[in-house]
Design a protein around this motif. Structure first.
Motif, PDB file in Angstrom:
ATOM      1  N   LYS A 126      31.053  11.769 -50.235  1.00  0.00           N
ATOM      2  CA  LYS A 126      30.595  12.901 -49.437  1.00  0.00           C
ATOM      3  C   LYS A 126      29.681  12.491 -48.285  1.00  0.00           C
ATOM      4  O   LYS A 126      29.596  13.198 -47.288  1.00  0.00           O
ATOM      5  CB  LYS A 126      29.844  13.904 -50.337  1.00  0.00           C
ATOM      6  CG  LYS A 126      30.617  14.364 -51.578  1.00  0.00           C
ATOM      7  CD  LYS A 126      31.898  15.086 -51.202  1.00  0.00           C
ATOM      8  CE  LYS A 126      32.619  15.573 -52.452  1.00  0.00           C
ATOM      9  NZ  LYS A 126      33.930  16.190 -52.134  1.00  0.00           N
ATOM     10  N   ARG A 164      31.443  14.801 -46.019  1.00  0.00           N
ATOM     11  CA  ARG A 164      30.693  15.960 -45.530  1.00  0.00           C
ATOM     12  C   ARG A 164      29.613  15.566 -44.522  1.00  0.00           C
ATOM     13  O   ARG A 164      29.303  16.338 -43.625  1.00  0.00           O
ATOM     14  CB  ARG A 164      30.040  16.703 -46.709  1.00  0.00           C
ATOM     15  CG  ARG A 164      31.029  17.208 -47.753  1.00  0.00           C
ATOM     16  CD  ARG A 164      31.925  18.286 -47.190  1.00  0.00           C
ATOM     17  NE  ARG A 164      32.889  18.760 -48.174  1.00  0.00           N
ATOM     18  CZ  ARG A 164      32.673  19.714 -49.059  1.00  0.00           C
ATOM     19  NH1 ARG A 164      31.486  20.296 -49.107  1.00  0.00           N
ATOM     20  NH2 ARG A 164      33.610  20.086 -49.907  1.00  0.00           N
ATOM     21  N   THR A 165      29.022  14.368 -44.716  1.00  0.00           N
ATOM     22  CA  THR A 165      27.919  13.927 -43.850  1.00  0.00           C
ATOM     23  C   THR A 165      28.202  12.516 -43.341  1.00  0.00           C
ATOM     24  O   THR A 165      28.483  11.609 -44.133  1.00  0.00           O
ATOM     25  CB  THR A 165      26.578  13.928 -44.612  1.00  0.00           C
ATOM     26  OG1 THR A 165      26.274  15.262 -45.034  1.00  0.00           O
ATOM     27  CG2 THR A 165      25.450  13.416 -43.732  1.00  0.00           C
ATOM     28  N   LYS A 168      36.450  18.357 -43.206  1.00  0.00           N
ATOM     29  CA  LYS A 168      35.441  18.935 -44.087  1.00  0.00           C
ATOM     30  C   LYS A 168      34.032  18.498 -43.693  1.00  0.00           C
ATOM     31  O   LYS A 168      33.059  18.902 -44.343  1.00  0.00           O
ATOM     32  CB  LYS A 168      35.713  18.556 -45.538  1.00  0.00           C
ATOM     33  CG  LYS A 168      37.002  19.161 -46.094  1.00  0.00           C
ATOM     34  CD  LYS A 168      37.182  18.825 -47.565  1.00  0.00           C
ATOM     35  CE  LYS A 168      38.459  19.445 -48.129  1.00  0.00           C
ATOM     36  NZ  LYS A 168      38.645  19.117 -49.563  1.00  0.00           N
ATOM     37  N   LEU A 169      33.933  17.709 -42.652  1.00  0.00           N
ATOM     38  CA  LEU A 169      32.634  17.197 -42.212  1.00  0.00           C
ATOM     39  C   LEU A 169      31.749  18.354 -41.739  1.00  0.00           C
ATOM     40  O   LEU A 169      32.163  19.173 -40.918  1.00  0.00           O
ATOM     41  CB  LEU A 169      32.822  16.190 -41.077  1.00  0.00           C
ATOM     42  CG  LEU A 169      31.646  15.263 -40.768  1.00  0.00           C
ATOM     43  CD1 LEU A 169      31.419  14.296 -41.921  1.00  0.00           C
ATOM     44  CD2 LEU A 169      31.900  14.489 -39.467  1.00  0.00           C
ATOM     45  N   THR A 170      30.510  18.413 -42.241  1.00  0.00           N
ATOM     46  CA  THR A 170      29.580  19.482 -41.848  1.00  0.00           C
ATOM     47  C   THR A 170      28.393  18.963 -41.037  1.00  0.00           C
ATOM     48  O   THR A 170      27.758  19.732 -40.327  1.00  0.00           O
ATOM     49  CB  THR A 170      29.045  20.227 -43.082  1.00  0.00           C
ATOM     50  OG1 THR A 170      28.385  19.297 -43.953  1.00  0.00           O
ATOM     51  CG2 THR A 170      30.187  20.907 -43.839  1.00  0.00           C
ATOM     52  N   SER A 221      34.858  22.197 -39.423  1.00  0.00           N
ATOM     53  CA  SER A 221      33.857  22.624 -40.414  1.00  0.00           C
ATOM     54  C   SER A 221      32.446  22.207 -40.027  1.00  0.00           C
ATOM     55  O   SER A 221      31.486  22.502 -40.762  1.00  0.00           O
ATOM     56  CB  SER A 221      34.195  22.051 -41.799  1.00  0.00           C
ATOM     57  OG  SER A 221      35.432  22.523 -42.262  1.00  0.00           O
TER      58      SER A 221
END
Length: 347
Positions: free
Chosen positions: A17, A40-41, A61-63, A84
């Motif tokens: 993630k 995600r990060t 899905k990277l936030t 995202s």
């Protein structure tokens, strides 16, 4: 060291993630990122990267993406595939342009940090970032703010310190959720009246500009913090002067008569004005006298009224009185003014 960290991340596959590769002297982004679809990060701060890798588009899905303190010269269109993304840090680069299509894809973005770059302007497409709550573009070379920026109703923080702005658009009144506005060290001469409609504004910092006077209604803002040191504000220095008689042009006399009739809902005038759209448009720009409340069009007296700042404001040191811009329709009204309202003279 960076290779070892990347290998460890790759072993995690879709379960990985977070990747942090800050300060690794990397000159390009690792292409192996495409093997981490669940990421995600991604932290790549303090490197020597100047381009996005094509594989980045697979990280849907990277936030959070941190590319601060690298060598980017633009925000490329490929960034739009990060649909995202919520937080994007691009501070400390060499960015001077933003590709047109970027804002179309970043619809989930809530924070954009572009501090310490080389931006001279913002594209109108910036207004498409509908969910943005914090925009920081301090230490750039901006000379104006596009009106489209003011359509981002979700915006609550706007940082524009150390640019070359000379004015703020009247449309800023549309930022109904704005709570913090920072305009330190620009070249702003006048604040728009629309600023006074920002009911949620709590922090305003305009230190180091060239503002002399504030728009009417400014004293009613529900601010908690207000800083204005370094501005050449009007001071309360009364002098006496002989006032001339009011001499208006025929155009002004006619305009005031028509405006008074419209204000009284004169049916004949209201019906007739509809047949003259150009005249109707000019009359729509009329203002009211701050004292008698009668309309005027293009001839008025600019005055200054000194009011005390709210006791609820945390303010700049030595700010005892706020100079407000007041418009009067005639010298007759000027002679009936109160003790804290003065005419403005050129020294």
């Amino acid at each position: 060291m960076s290779e070892r960290l990347l290998l460890t991340a790759l072993k995690g596959g879709s379960n990985t993630k977070i990747i942090t590769l800050n300060g690794k002297k990397m000159t390009k982004m690792p292409s192996a990122l495409e093997k981490l679809p669940g990421l995600r990060t991604l932290n790549l701060q303090n490197n020597l990267i100047c381009k996005l890798c094509p594989e980045l588009r697979t990280l849907t899905k990277l936030t959070l993406l941190n590319l601060g303190n690298n060598l980017f010269e633009e925000i490329p269109e490929e960034m739009k595939y990060l649909t995202s993304l919520k937080k994007l840090h691009l501070f400390g680069n060499r960015i001077c342009s933003i590709a047109t299509g970027v804002c179309d894809g970043l619809q989930e973005l809530i924070l954009l940090n572009l501090n310490d770059n080389r931006l001279k302007s913002l594209p109108p497409e910036i207004g498409r970032l509908r969910n943005l709550t914090c925009l920081s573009i301090s230490h750039n070379q901006l000379t104006e703010i596009p009106t489209e920026l003011c359509s981002i109703e979700s915006l609550s923080e706007l940082h524009l310190n150390y640019n070359q702005l000379m004015s703020i658009p009247e449309e800023i009144k549309l930022l109904r959720n704005l709570q913090k506005l920072f305009l330190v060290r620009n070249n702003i001469e006048v604040l728009p009246e629309g600023l006074c409609r920002l009911k949620k504004l709590r922090v305003l910092d305009i230190a180091g500009n060239v503002i002399q006077i504030f728009p009417p209604g400014f004293q009613n803002l529900k601010l908690k913090e207000f800083y204005c040191e370094g501005n050449p504000l009007f001071l309360k220095r009364p002098i006496t002067a002989t006032q001339p008689k009011d001499i208006w042009t025929l155009r002004e006399i006619a305009a005031r008569f028509v405006l008074d009739q419209l204000d009284e809902n004169n049916d004949l005038i209201m019906t007739a004005i509809e047949h003259y759209p150009e005249t109707k448009d000019k009359l729509s720009k009329a203002r009211r006298c701050a004292l008698c409340r009668k309309f005027f069009l293009s001839e008025w007296l600019e005055c200054v009224q000194f009011v005390s700042p709210s006791k609820n404001w945390k303010i700049s040191r030595n700010l005892h009185l706020i100079p407000l811009r007041i418009l009067l329709c005639s010298y007759q009204c000027f002679d009936q003014r109160g003790p804290n309202l003065f005419g403005i003279v050129q020294e």
